[in-house]
Design an enzyme around this catalytic site. Structure first.
Site, PDB file in Angstrom:
ATOM      1  N   GLU A 148       0.872  -1.170   0.000  1.00 54.65           N
ATOM      2  CA  GLU A 148       0.000   0.000   0.000  1.00 54.65           C
ATOM      3  C   GLU A 148       0.912   1.223   0.000  1.00 54.65           C
ATOM      4  OE1 GLU A 148      -3.144  -0.213  -0.475  1.00 54.65           O
ATOM      5  OE2 GLU A 148      -3.364  -2.371  -0.095  1.00 54.65           O
TER       6      GLU A 148
ATOM      7  N   HIS B 141      -6.636   2.590   1.730  1.00 51.08           N
ATOM      8  CA  HIS B 141      -6.013   1.759   2.779  1.00 51.08           C
ATOM      9  C   HIS B 141      -6.304   2.215   4.206  1.00 51.08           C
ATOM     10  CE1 HIS B 141      -2.949   4.883   3.131  1.00 51.08           C
ATOM     11  NE2 HIS B 141      -2.556   4.710   1.880  1.00 51.08           N
TER      12      HIS B 141
ATOM     13  N   ASP C 138      -4.717  -8.762   1.425  1.00 49.39           N
ATOM     14  CA  ASP C 138      -4.719  -8.894  -0.027  1.00 49.39           C
ATOM     15  C   ASP C 138      -3.724  -9.962  -0.488  1.00 49.39           C
ATOM     16  OD1 ASP C 138      -6.596  -6.932  -0.049  1.00 49.39           O
ATOM     17  OD2 ASP C 138      -5.396  -5.433  -1.098  1.00 49.39           O
TER      18      ASP C 138
END
Length: 241
Positions: A9, A57, A157
């Site tokens: 991220e 995020h 993820d």
């Protein structure tokens, strides 16, 4: 080969404009099984995230202010991915950020650290041309639950992508359970039968009775294949079931 599923991220979209990595996660796959070995780091980027990135995020400047800087933990990443195949969804994006961070830390580029980089997005596009192939779409296509995914997080993820990758490539095992080394075989799921396989005596294998639970699991697996291809899978077509 040891495989690592990686995700990041970031504070924005362009490292050339000073955007930084704020979260990094790596999940290990060995022998086509996700292991309990992983690397998960939050990082202090010394800047704010763009509003659009923060919406994705949710990692605020305040939360990240006491986290280590990339240069302080770079060796952990180097050690974790060394000589592995690294699988990344939309690899070009993550790799350009990792290269920028490593350059800032006076380290070699990311491509020099691992054996190879595989872009799971490119593989998905080859398998499902013209369809949506982001992580959410692939989870839905392969029946992988992502209901707990409200914000993007690198570790979650990576774990989801690991499951998706195994589902996408489940035809890649060789006859005796190992993976082939040929890149073309990896892409197509081809099985290469060498002299060892030719000498294998299948009569020595034990034959276990099929239980009702096994049959139910088989039907559920076929249902997942039907969903992935948008119709009846080849097994059901050929066996008229």
């Amino acid at each position: 080969m040891r495989q690592i599923v990686l995700d990041t991220e970031t504070t924005g979209l362009e490292p050339e404009k000073g955007h930084r990595v704020v979260e990094l996660a790596c999940v290990e796959i060995m022998n086509r099984q996700v292991t309990d070995q992983h690397l998960h780091l939050y990082l202090n980027p010394d800047r704010d995230s763009d509003p659009e990135a923060l919406q994705v995020h949710g990692l605020t400047t305040e939360f990240l202010s006491d986290k280590p800087r990339f240069a302080d933990v770079a060796q952990q990443l180097v050690d974790f991915v060394r000589d592995a195949e690294v699988i990344i969804h939309n690899a070009a994006f993550d790799v350009k950020f990792l290269n920028a961070e490593l350059k800032r830390a006076k380290r070699p580029p990311f491509t020099d650290l691992c054996a190879q980089i595989t872009d799971s997005l490119m593989v998905a596009r080859e398998m499902f041309p013209g369809k949506r192939n982001n992580l959410d779409a692939l989870c839905d296509r392969f029946g992988i639950s992502n209901a707990h995914r409200t914000l993007h997080g690198a570790l979650l993820d990576s774990e989801l992508l690991g499951e998706v990758w195994l589902a996408m490539t489940r035809g890649q095992n060789s006859l005796l359970g190992g993976d082939t080394d040929d890149d073309a075989d990896k892409r197509t799921g081809a099985v290469r039968l060498g002299s060892t396989a030719a000498r294998f005596d299948a009569s020595s294998l034990p034959v276990a009775p099929v239980s009702a639970a096994d049959l139910a699991a088989h039907e559920a697996y076929l249902d997942g294949l039907d969903k992935a291809v948008g119709g009846r899978c080849l097994w059901r077509e050929k066996n008229h079931v």
